[in-house]
Structure formats: structure tokens, C-alpha cells
Scaffold this motif. Structure first.
Motif, PDB file in Angstrom:
ATOM      1  N   GLU A  92       0.804  -1.226   0.000  1.00 13.97           N
ATOM      2  CA  GLU A  92       0.000   0.000   0.000  1.00 13.97           C
ATOM      3  C   GLU A  92       0.838   1.277   0.000  1.00 13.97           C
ATOM      4  N   VAL A  93       2.165   1.138   0.100  1.00 10.06           N
ATOM      5  CA  VAL A  93       3.032   2.310   0.033  1.00 10.06           C
ATOM      6  C   VAL A  93       3.185   2.687  -1.434  1.00 10.06           C
ATOM      7  N   VAL A  94       2.750   3.887  -1.773  1.00  9.61           N
ATOM      8  CA  VAL A  94       2.800   4.348  -3.152  1.00  9.61           C
ATOM      9  C   VAL A  94       4.184   4.890  -3.483  1.00  9.61           C
ATOM     10  N   GLU A  95       4.726   5.714  -2.583  1.00 11.96           N
ATOM     11  CA  GLU A  95       6.014   6.335  -2.869  1.00 11.96           C
ATOM     12  C   GLU A  95       6.669   6.829  -1.585  1.00 11.96           C
ATOM     13  N   ILE A  96       7.978   6.656  -1.519  1.00 13.08           N
ATOM     14  CA  ILE A  96       8.792   7.280  -0.476  1.00 13.08           C
ATOM     15  C   ILE A  96       9.858   8.074  -1.204  1.00 13.08           C
ATOM     16  N   ARG A  97       9.971   9.346  -0.856  1.00  8.10           N
ATOM     17  CA  ARG A  97      10.921  10.205  -1.554  1.00  8.10           C
ATOM     18  C   ARG A  97      11.603  11.125  -0.550  1.00  8.10           C
ATOM     19  N   ALA A  98      12.901  11.332  -0.742  1.00  8.99           N
ATOM     20  CA  ALA A  98      13.633  12.310   0.052  1.00  8.99           C
ATOM     21  C   ALA A  98      13.624  13.628  -0.706  1.00  8.99           C
ATOM     22  N   LEU A  99      13.287  14.689  -0.009  1.00  7.21           N
ATOM     23  CA  LEU A  99      13.227  16.004  -0.618  1.00  7.21           C
ATOM     24  C   LEU A  99      14.238  16.917   0.056  1.00  7.21           C
ATOM     25  N   GLY A 100      14.835  17.803  -0.709  1.00  5.48           N
ATOM     26  CA  GLY A 100      15.720  18.822  -0.171  1.00  5.48           C
ATOM     27  C   GLY A 100      15.085  20.176  -0.413  1.00  5.48           C
ATOM     28  N   VAL A 101      14.870  20.922   0.642  1.00  7.25           N
ATOM     29  CA  VAL A 101      14.230  22.219   0.545  1.00  7.25           C
ATOM     30  C   VAL A 101      15.191  23.264   1.094  1.00  7.25           C
ATOM     31  N   ALA A 102      15.423  24.319   0.323  1.00  8.66           N
ATOM     32  CA  ALA A 102      16.299  25.395   0.772  1.00  8.66           C
ATOM     33  C   ALA A 102      15.443  26.552   1.270  1.00  8.66           C
ATOM     34  N   ARG A 103      15.622  26.906   2.524  1.00 11.07           N
ATOM     35  CA  ARG A 103      14.917  28.045   3.108  1.00 11.07           C
ATOM     36  C   ARG A 103      15.914  28.900   3.853  1.00 11.07           C
ATOM     37  N   TRP A 104      15.917  30.179   3.551  1.00  5.73           N
ATOM     38  CA  TRP A 104      16.807  31.144   4.193  1.00  5.73           C
ATOM     39  C   TRP A 104      18.269  30.711   4.067  1.00  5.73           C
ATOM     40  N   VAL A 106      19.497  27.760   4.065  1.00 13.02           N
ATOM     41  CA  VAL A 106      19.813  26.508   4.759  1.00 13.02           C
ATOM     42  C   VAL A 106      19.027  25.386   4.088  1.00 13.02           C
ATOM     43  N   ARG A 107      19.694  24.303   3.764  1.00 13.35           N
ATOM     44  CA  ARG A 107      19.040  23.172   3.114  1.00 13.35           C
ATOM     45  C   ARG A 107      18.504  22.224   4.181  1.00 13.35           C
ATOM     46  N   GLN A 108      17.219  21.939   4.092  1.00 11.83           N
ATOM     47  CA  GLN A 108      16.570  21.023   5.028  1.00 11.83           C
ATOM     48  C   GLN A 108      16.083  19.814   4.242  1.00 11.83           C
ATOM     49  N   HIS A 109      16.289  18.634   4.797  1.00 12.87           N
ATOM     50  CA  HIS A 109      15.870  17.410   4.128  1.00 12.87           C
ATOM     51  C   HIS A 109      14.585  16.902   4.760  1.00 12.87           C
ATOM     52  N   LEU A 110      13.689  16.432   3.900  1.00 16.19           N
ATOM     53  CA  LEU A 110      12.393  15.912   4.321  1.00 16.19           C
ATOM     54  C   LEU A 110      12.196  14.535   3.710  1.00 16.19           C
ATOM     55  N   MET A 111      11.323  13.742   4.321  1.00 20.70           N
ATOM     56  CA  MET A 111      10.927  12.478   3.731  1.00 20.70           C
ATOM     57  C   MET A 111       9.434  12.548   3.446  1.00 20.70           C
ATOM     58  N   ARG A 112       9.092  12.304   2.198  1.00 23.67           N
ATOM     59  CA  ARG A 112       7.700  12.344   1.746  1.00 23.67           C
ATOM     60  C   ARG A 112       7.227  10.905   1.615  1.00 23.67           C
ATOM     61  N   LEU A 113       6.135  10.566   2.291  1.00 21.38           N
ATOM     62  CA  LEU A 113       5.613   9.207   2.303  1.00 21.38           C
ATOM     63  C   LEU A 113       4.160   9.232   1.834  1.00 21.38           C
ATOM     64  N   GLU A 114       3.894   8.567   0.715  1.00 22.39           N
ATOM     65  CA  GLU A 114       2.527   8.445   0.207  1.00 22.39           C
ATOM     66  C   GLU A 114       2.089   6.995   0.341  1.00 22.39           C
ATOM     67  N   TYR A 115       0.858   6.802   0.811  1.00 19.95           N
ATOM     68  CA  TYR A 115       0.340   5.446   0.981  1.00 19.95           C
ATOM     69  C   TYR A 115      -1.173   5.462   0.851  1.00 19.95           C
ATOM     70  N   MET A 116      -1.737   4.290   0.649  1.00 23.24           N
ATOM     71  CA  MET A 116      -3.185   4.131   0.575  1.00 23.24           C
ATOM     72  C   MET A 116      -3.671   3.688   1.955  1.00 23.24           C
ATOM     73  N   ASP A 117      -4.685   4.394   2.481  1.00 22.93           N
ATOM     74  CA  ASP A 117      -5.202   4.010   3.795  1.00 22.93           C
ATOM     75  C   ASP A 117      -6.194   2.861   3.644  1.00 22.93           C
ATOM     76  N   ASP A 118      -6.770   2.424   4.764  1.00 25.25           N
ATOM     77  CA  ASP A 118      -7.668   1.273   4.738  1.00 25.25           C
ATOM     78  C   ASP A 118      -8.981   1.555   4.002  1.00 25.25           C
ATOM     79  N   ARG A 119      -9.284   2.817   3.730  1.00 24.13           N
ATOM     80  CA  ARG A 119     -10.478   3.164   2.952  1.00 24.13           C
ATOM     81  C   ARG A 119     -10.181   3.351   1.473  1.00 24.13           C
ATOM     82  N   GLY A 120      -8.932   3.136   1.081  1.00 27.22           N
ATOM     83  CA  GLY A 120      -8.546   3.265  -0.314  1.00 27.22           C
ATOM     84  C   GLY A 120      -8.212   4.677  -0.742  1.00 27.22           C
ATOM     85  N   ARG A 121      -8.055   5.583   0.207  1.00 30.08           N
ATOM     86  CA  ARG A 121      -7.697   6.964  -0.111  1.00 30.08           C
ATOM     87  C   ARG A 121      -6.192   7.138   0.012  1.00 30.08           C
TER      88      ARG A 121
END
Length: 193
Positions: A92-104, A106-121
Motif C-alpha cells: 500500500e506504500v505508493v512512494e517514499i521520496r527524500a526532498l531537499g528544501v532550501a529556506r533562508w 539553509v538546506r533542510q531534508h524531508l521524507m515524503r511518504l505516500e500510501y493508501m489508507d484502509d479506505r482506499g484513499r
């Protein structure tokens, strides 16, 4: 962070949690603000320190309650949220992605996790280093290595997703990709008149 520990059923488990020092400091600062406000005797000071405490104490408690933030238990991804724990099987995991965002600057790293819940959303969660207690890029690599968010077989419409075929169109992680955009500026079919 605890990785490679064996769970009670003998399966490998990995978990990521924020540290306890910062939430404990937030709670202590909130309690200290209340004490200062009560001992000062100034009504405006009491209101301001009370508002500060209303922000700091719940924020610290929420961070302590949601530990561990992500955990792999018996082959499923357990994501701890305020409403409880959500269990997501690898399929049910659609995608896991590491993102790099530069703010002010400074580079900040994030992890983006997309998945399908038990209701199919489809659900989207974004985690920072503060949420995970570790570098989000390393967490992503570990989760992909454990079988979460790997390559997807094409969906029913051949798009590589299970949804409505819109995945991969529109915005990409690096900026606007231009795919799927049709209009007068894209050279595609525009409005007919």
C-alpha cells in the motif's frame, strides 16, 4: 533511533523517534513561564506567559506522545499520529521520496511518504529530521531496503500508479515538469471557441 532490533515475534523491526530533550525543554519552559507569570503579579505579564505556556506545553506533550513516529513491525509500517497508529503494508506504500528544501539559505531534508489508507484513499505524510530523530534520507533508504516504496508495477491504466492516472503529471519533486498540462501556453489543445 532503534534499528535491527528483533520484535517479540522474531521479525526485524526498525523505528525512528524524535529525541526527548527538546520536548522536555518545551514543557519545562512552559511551566517556567506560568511560574514567572504568577509570581510577577502583572496582569498583562500573566496573560502573555499563559499564552506562551499554552503553546509550549501541548507542543512538547504531543511530541512525547507520538513516539516512535515511524516503526516497522511484522512487515508493516506503523505511523503514529494523534488519532492513533496507522498500519501500512508494503503493497500500500505508493512512494517514499527524500526532498531537499532550501529556506533562508539553509538546506533542510524531508521524507515524503505516500500510501493508501484502509479506505482506499491516498494519504501524504511529510517527516523532518525533528520528527524522525535521524536524517530523512537515511530513513528513506532503510525503508526502501526493507521493501517499502520500491518500484511499482503499472496500474490498471498503465501509468505506474493505482489511482486515476494523474500520477507523474503536473508537478515533480524538482519543479514543474510540464507533463499533463494542456492549454494555450503548452502548445497543446487550448479552449475552443
Amino acid at each position: 533511533m532503534r534499528e535491527g532490533a528483533a520484535s517479540a515475534s522474531g521479525h526485524d523491526a526498525a523505528s525512528w523517534s524524535p529525541g526527548t530533550l527538546w520536548p522536555a525543554a518545551q514543557i519545562a519552559l512552559g511551566v517556567g513561564a506560568v511560574v514567572v507569570g504568577l509570581t510577577n503579579g502583572d496582569p498583562l505579564g500573566l496573560i502573555l506567559t499563559g499564552l506562551l505556556a499554552l503553546l509550549l506545553i501541548p507542543a512538547g506533550v504531543i511530541q512525547l506522545v507520538r513516539r516512535p513516529r515511524i516503526e516497522v513491525v511484522d512487515g508493516q509500517l506503523a505511523i503514529k499520529k494523534l488519532g492513533g497508529v496507522v498500519f501500512v503494508p508494503p503493497a500500500e506504500v505508493v512512494e517514499i521520496r527524500a526532498l531537499g528544501v532550501a529556506r533562508w539559505g539553509v538546506r533542510q531534508h524531508l521524507m515524503r511518504l505516500e500510501y493508501m489508507d484502509d479506505r482506499g484513499r491516498e494519504q501524504l505524510d511529510v517527516f523532518t529530521r525533528g520528527d524522525l530523530g535521524a536524517d530523512p534520507r537515511e530513513v528513506m533508504e532503510t525503508l526502501v531496503g526493507l521493501g517499502f516504496g520500491g518500484s511499482r508495477a503499472p496500474g490498471p491504466d498503465g501509468s505506474g500508479s493505482r489511482g486515476n492516472g494523474s500520477r507523474g503529471q503536473g508537478f515533480s519533486g524538482q519543479g514543474f515538469s510540464g507533463e499533463g498540462f494542456s492549454g494555450p501556453d503548452a502548445g497543446g489543445p487550448g479552449p475552443t471557441g
